[in-house]
Design an enzyme around this catalytic site. Sequence first.
Site, PDB file in Angstrom:
ATOM      1  N   LYS A   1       0.836  -1.219   0.000  1.00  0.00           N
ATOM      2  CA  LYS A   1       0.000   0.000   0.000  1.00  0.00           C
ATOM      3  C   LYS A   1       0.863   1.258   0.000  1.00  0.00           C
ATOM      4  CE  LYS A   1      -3.328   2.011   3.310  1.00  0.00           C
ATOM      5  NZ  LYS A   1      -3.981   1.743   4.621  1.00  0.00           N
TER       6      LYS A   1
ATOM      7  N   THR B   1       5.817 -12.646  14.744  1.00  0.00           N
ATOM      8  CA  THR B   1       6.819 -12.078  15.643  1.00  0.00           C
ATOM      9  C   THR B   1       6.913 -12.871  16.942  1.00  0.00           C
ATOM     10  OG1 THR B   1       7.210 -10.134  17.037  1.00  0.00           O
ATOM     11  CG2 THR B   1       4.963 -10.489  16.356  1.00  0.00           C
ATOM     12  N   ASP B   2       8.047 -12.742  17.637  1.00  0.00           N
ATOM     13  CA  ASP B   2       8.180 -13.355  18.964  1.00  0.00           C
ATOM     14  C   ASP B   2       7.292 -12.662  19.999  1.00  0.00           C
ATOM     15  OD1 ASP B   2       9.593 -10.970  19.182  1.00  0.00           O
ATOM     16  OD2 ASP B   2      11.454 -11.863  19.907  1.00  0.00           O
ATOM     17  N   GLU B   3       6.826 -11.429  19.674  1.00  0.00           N
ATOM     18  CA  GLU B   3       6.059 -10.669  20.672  1.00  0.00           C
ATOM     19  C   GLU B   3       4.717 -11.322  20.999  1.00  0.00           C
ATOM     20  OE1 GLU B   3       5.942  -6.461  20.297  1.00  0.00           O
ATOM     21  OE2 GLU B   3       7.994  -6.340  19.569  1.00  0.00           O
TER      22      GLU B   3
ATOM     23  N   TYR C   1      -0.105  -3.998  19.237  1.00  0.00           N
ATOM     24  CA  TYR C   1       0.598  -4.588  18.083  1.00  0.00           C
ATOM     25  C   TYR C   1       0.671  -6.109  18.216  1.00  0.00           C
ATOM     26  CZ  TYR C   1       4.563  -6.415  15.440  1.00  0.00           C
ATOM     27  OH  TYR C   1       5.371  -7.201  14.636  1.00  0.00           O
TER      28      TYR C   1
ATOM     29  N   LYS D   1      -1.014  -9.164  15.949  1.00  0.00           N
ATOM     30  CA  LYS D   1      -0.235 -10.205  15.269  1.00  0.00           C
ATOM     31  C   LYS D   1      -0.680 -11.595  15.756  1.00  0.00           C
ATOM     32  CE  LYS D   1       2.706  -9.873  12.692  1.00  0.00           C
ATOM     33  NZ  LYS D   1       2.693  -9.773  11.202  1.00  0.00           N
TER      34      LYS D   1
ATOM     35  N   LEU E   1      14.436   1.346  17.229  1.00  0.00           N
ATOM     36  CA  LEU E   1      15.567   1.725  18.089  1.00  0.00           C
ATOM     37  C   LEU E   1      16.898   1.900  17.342  1.00  0.00           C
ATOM     38  CD1 LEU E   1      16.630   2.224  21.019  1.00  0.00           C
ATOM     39  CD2 LEU E   1      17.288  -0.193  21.017  1.00  0.00           C
TER      40      LEU E   1
ATOM     41  N   ASN F   1      18.876  -2.809  25.897  1.00  0.00           N
ATOM     42  CA  ASN F   1      18.813  -1.642  25.009  1.00  0.00           C
ATOM     43  C   ASN F   1      20.005  -0.721  25.233  1.00  0.00           C
ATOM     44  OD1 ASN F   1      16.436  -2.607  23.939  1.00  0.00           O
ATOM     45  ND2 ASN F   1      15.133  -1.432  25.346  1.00  0.00           N
TER      46      ASN F   1
ATOM     47  N   GLY G   1       3.401  -0.538  29.299  1.00  0.00           N
ATOM     48  CA  GLY G   1       3.333  -2.009  29.199  1.00  0.00           C
ATOM     49  C   GLY G   1       4.576  -2.623  28.568  1.00  0.00           C
ATOM     50  N   HIS G   2       5.712  -1.976  28.699  1.00  0.00           N
ATOM     51  CA  HIS G   2       6.964  -2.375  28.032  1.00  0.00           C
ATOM     52  C   HIS G   2       7.363  -3.817  28.375  1.00  0.00           C
ATOM     53  CE1 HIS G   2      11.214  -0.667  26.897  1.00  0.00           C
ATOM     54  NE2 HIS G   2      10.859  -1.703  26.156  1.00  0.00           N
TER      55      HIS G   2
HETATM   56  P1  NAD Z   1       7.649  -2.346   8.002  1.00  0.00           P
HETATM   57  O1  NAD Z   1       6.765  -1.471   8.801  1.00  0.00           O
HETATM   58  O2  NAD Z   1       9.046  -1.914   7.702  1.00  0.00           O
HETATM   59  O3  NAD Z   1       6.962  -2.651   6.590  1.00  0.00           O
HETATM   60  C1  NAD Z   1       5.600  -2.953   6.467  1.00  0.00           C
HETATM   61  C2  NAD Z   1       5.228  -2.829   4.991  1.00  0.00           C
HETATM   62  O4  NAD Z   1       3.845  -3.191   4.867  1.00  0.00           O
HETATM   63  C3  NAD Z   1       5.379  -1.419   4.435  1.00  0.00           C
HETATM   64  O5  NAD Z   1       5.994  -1.456   3.160  1.00  0.00           O
HETATM   65  C4  NAD Z   1       3.942  -0.920   4.327  1.00  0.00           C
HETATM   66  O6  NAD Z   1       3.754   0.017   3.275  1.00  0.00           O
HETATM   67  C5  NAD Z   1       3.186  -2.227   4.052  1.00  0.00           C
HETATM   68  N1  NAD Z   1       1.784  -2.154   4.477  1.00  0.00           N
HETATM   69  C6  NAD Z   1       1.287  -1.727   5.670  1.00  0.00           C
HETATM   70  N2  NAD Z   1      -0.044  -1.796   5.674  1.00  0.00           N
HETATM   71  C7  NAD Z   1      -0.411  -2.324   4.465  1.00  0.00           C
HETATM   72  C8  NAD Z   1      -1.652  -2.656   3.875  1.00  0.00           C
HETATM   73  N3  NAD Z   1      -2.820  -2.450   4.524  1.00  0.00           N
HETATM   74  N4  NAD Z   1      -1.665  -3.176   2.628  1.00  0.00           N
HETATM   75  C9  NAD Z   1      -0.505  -3.374   1.950  1.00  0.00           C
HETATM   76  N5  NAD Z   1       0.698  -3.047   2.453  1.00  0.00           N
HETATM   77  C10 NAD Z   1       0.744  -2.540   3.697  1.00  0.00           C
HETATM   78  O7  NAD Z   1       7.630  -3.758   8.730  1.00  0.00           O
HETATM   79  P2  NAD Z   1       8.794  -4.839   8.888  1.00  0.00           P
HETATM   80  O8  NAD Z   1       9.611  -4.489  10.065  1.00  0.00           O
HETATM   81  O9  NAD Z   1       9.437  -5.033   7.574  1.00  0.00           O
HETATM   82  O10 NAD Z   1       7.930  -6.117   9.275  1.00  0.00           O
HETATM   83  C11 NAD Z   1       7.426  -6.973   8.259  1.00  0.00           C
HETATM   84  C12 NAD Z   1       6.654  -8.108   8.911  1.00  0.00           C
HETATM   85  O11 NAD Z   1       7.531  -8.859   9.765  1.00  0.00           O
HETATM   86  C13 NAD Z   1       5.502  -7.661   9.802  1.00  0.00           C
HETATM   87  O12 NAD Z   1       4.446  -8.556   9.624  1.00  0.00           O
HETATM   88  C14 NAD Z   1       6.060  -7.750  11.211  1.00  0.00           C
HETATM   89  O13 NAD Z   1       5.021  -7.998  12.116  1.00  0.00           O
HETATM   90  C15 NAD Z   1       6.984  -8.924  11.076  1.00  0.00           C
HETATM   91  N6  NAD Z   1       8.136  -8.936  11.998  1.00  0.00           N
HETATM   92  C16 NAD Z   1       8.943  -7.834  12.105  1.00  0.00           C
HETATM   93  C17 NAD Z   1      10.064  -7.886  12.933  1.00  0.00           C
HETATM   94  C18 NAD Z   1      10.995  -6.705  13.075  1.00  0.00           C
HETATM   95  O14 NAD Z   1      11.889  -6.742  13.925  1.00  0.00           O
HETATM   96  N7  NAD Z   1      10.871  -5.663  12.262  1.00  0.00           N
HETATM   97  C19 NAD Z   1      10.353  -9.072  13.646  1.00  0.00           C
HETATM   98  C20 NAD Z   1       9.489 -10.163  13.515  1.00  0.00           C
HETATM   99  C21 NAD Z   1       8.401 -10.098  12.657  1.00  0.00           C
HETATM  100  O1  DAU Z   2      10.461  -8.665  18.574  1.00  0.00           O
HETATM  101  C1  DAU Z   2      10.037  -8.454  17.259  1.00  0.00           C
HETATM  102  C2  DAU Z   2       9.478  -7.061  17.129  1.00  0.00           C
HETATM  103  O2  DAU Z   2      10.588  -6.168  17.201  1.00  0.00           O
HETATM  104  C3  DAU Z   2       8.693  -6.851  15.832  1.00  0.00           C
HETATM  105  O3  DAU Z   2       7.579  -7.690  15.834  1.00  0.00           O
HETATM  106  C4  DAU Z   2       8.259  -5.391  15.704  1.00  0.00           C
HETATM  107  O4  DAU Z   2       7.624  -5.183  14.476  1.00  0.00           O
HETATM  108  C5  DAU Z   2       9.509  -4.515  15.785  1.00  0.00           C
HETATM  109  O5  DAU Z   2       9.156  -3.140  15.723  1.00  0.00           O
HETATM  110  C6  DAU Z   2      10.285  -4.795  17.065  1.00  0.00           C
HETATM  111  O6  DAU Z   2       9.546  -4.345  18.236  1.00  0.00           O
HETATM  112  P1  DAU Z   2      10.276  -3.604  19.466  1.00  0.00           P
HETATM  113  O7  DAU Z   2       9.268  -2.806  20.189  1.00  0.00           O
HETATM  114  O8  DAU Z   2      11.095  -4.564  20.248  1.00  0.00           O
HETATM  115  O9  DAU Z   2      11.293  -2.655  18.626  1.00  0.00           O
HETATM  116  P2  DAU Z   2      11.716  -1.112  18.823  1.00  0.00           P
HETATM  117  O10 DAU Z   2      12.865  -0.882  17.895  1.00  0.00           O
HETATM  118  O11 DAU Z   2      10.552  -0.195  18.736  1.00  0.00           O
HETATM  119  O12 DAU Z   2      12.266  -1.106  20.310  1.00  0.00           O
HETATM  120  C7  DAU Z   2      13.338  -1.942  20.700  1.00  0.00           C
HETATM  121  C8  DAU Z   2      13.578  -1.702  22.182  1.00  0.00           C
HETATM  122  O13 DAU Z   2      14.102  -0.387  22.358  1.00  0.00           O
HETATM  123  C9  DAU Z   2      12.324  -1.760  23.025  1.00  0.00           C
HETATM  124  O14 DAU Z   2      12.628  -2.339  24.281  1.00  0.00           O
HETATM  125  C10 DAU Z   2      11.924  -0.288  23.217  1.00  0.00           C
HETATM  126  C11 DAU Z   2      13.254   0.416  23.190  1.00  0.00           C
HETATM  127  N1  DAU Z   2      13.260   1.788  22.622  1.00  0.00           N
HETATM  128  C12 DAU Z   2      12.678   1.979  21.406  1.00  0.00           C
HETATM  129  C13 DAU Z   2      12.677   3.228  20.824  1.00  0.00           C
HETATM  130  C14 DAU Z   2      12.006   3.450  19.488  1.00  0.00           C
HETATM  131  C15 DAU Z   2      13.907   2.810  23.285  1.00  0.00           C
HETATM  132  O15 DAU Z   2      14.472   2.618  24.389  1.00  0.00           O
HETATM  133  N2  DAU Z   2      13.914   4.049  22.700  1.00  0.00           N
HETATM  134  C16 DAU Z   2      13.312   4.309  21.493  1.00  0.00           C
HETATM  135  O16 DAU Z   2      13.336   5.470  21.030  1.00  0.00           O
END
Ligand code: NAD
Ligand code: DAU
Length: 355
Positions: A36, A134-136, A159, A163, A199, A258, A293-294
């Site tokens: 999208k 995700t592991d979350e 979130y 998921k 992060l 972190n 809720g961290h």
């Molecule tokens: P991201 O936010 O970087 O990318 C998401 C993509 O989905 C974007 O390109 C966005 O435009 C598209 N999108 C969002 N809503 C949409 C919709 N309604 N229709 C079509 N496209 C849409 O996310 P990411 O970090 O690349 O994560 C990808 C997947 O992996 C997610 O399902 C996430 O839950 C999962 N995941 C992420 C992590 C992580 O650490 N980033 C870890 C484990 C699993």
């Molecule tokens: O565990 C997998 C998940 O990891 C994915 O499913 C999610 O899509 C992805 O966003 C990620 O989630 P987190 O919440 O763990 O990622 P984030 O980078 O937002 O944060 C990582 C850690 O750092 C978390 O404990 C919160 C902390 N944080 C985050 C931000 C953005 C900070 O301390 N400061 C910050 O500014």
Amino acid sequence: MAQKTLLVTGGAGFIGSAVVRQLINNHDYRVVNIDKLTYAGNLESLKEVSSNPRYHFEQVDICDKENISRIFNRYQPVGILHLAAESHVDRSIVGPGEFIQTNIVGTYNLLECAKEYYNQLADKTLFKFVHISTDEVFGSLGDTGYFSETTAYNPRSPYSSSKASSDMLVRAWYHTYNLPVVITNCTNNYGPYHFPEKLIPLIINNALAGKALPIYGKGDNVRDWLYVEDHARGIILAYEKGQLGESYCIGGHNEKTNLEVVQTICKILDELKPKVDKASYTSQITYVTDRAGHDYRYAMDPTKIQSELGWQPQENFDSGIKKTVEWYLDNHEWVEHVLSCEYQQWVQKNYDNRC
Ligand code: NAD
Ligand code: DAU
């Protein structure tokens, strides 16, 4: 033999773009990226493959039944790798609505369209729906223990609940309708093309811009980090070799607090791009209000995908984080381009801890 086509949802995002680049560069699939293009999606992440004749792009919302059905019928895929999602925990706390819509309703819509398409296939042996999760979904760990495929679901943020809901729908479509599905649950990813709200890229970019490096709470929350290319290989392997109805936990045993992550990034930047005043980037660290809720700790046991599918990570945290910092130093233009006005307005309105 005719070229096999894979649909990839969310291919313009962080992990989806790594999957698309690998499918085009290292495999022989035709790839249809369905995205999208929300604030988190950017086609610049696909520059190196976008002119390849095996790459196709459809700017479509996964909730749009008519267009998703059209795409299935037009491209006749042998599988779908479903990554599209709203992915940022902080945004889900401020506004859960879009997470419910995309992550739950969107997955439901894809499952229904996939089911209709699959039911009319003459050869059903090739099709697979791979759902990327995700592991979350497993909740939060204390100081010891690991998540695995047998851990009970216990999501705690909007979130992770969205998921977890989508994972449940995927399982239900397998058991009820025999849709051939595989689920992957991965730990925190990092690497190139990571949107700078998360992060690691946030810290790198704020450090270089002389801004505060915001650490939630005391910085003692633990995440298990995996280099994005290792995750992308795991997803493709799950499509090619994963057993139907099974889920696979992906992680590389790289647990860090972190604060450790932020200090490591500062140390690498101190070496590669010393500040003019010679102070360490750690001087920019600022402790801010904790996330509501961290979750305290995530850590994964990846034994199943290692022993059953032969997956192994190629990067450890030390090698991966160095590559990542170097990539951001070399690709500042990408960062400038992805930071849309829409995103920056959102940050100004919703964070009281950014300067
Ligand atoms: P991201 O936010 O970087 O990318 C998401 C993509 O989905 C974007 O390109 C966005 O435009 C598209 N999108 C969002 N809503 C949409 C919709 N309604 N229709 C079509 N496209 C849409 O996310 P990411 O970090 O690349 O994560 C990808 C997947 O992996 C997610 O399902 C996430 O839950 C999962 N995941 C992420 C992590 C992580 O650490 N980033 C870890 C484990 C699993
Ligand atoms: O565990 C997998 C998940 O990891 C994915 O499913 C999610 O899509 C992805 O966003 C990620 O989630 P987190 O919440 O763990 O990622 P984030 O980078 O937002 O944060 C990582 C850690 O750092 C978390 O404990 C919160 C902390 N944080 C985050 C931000 C953005 C900070 O301390 N400061 C910050 O500014």
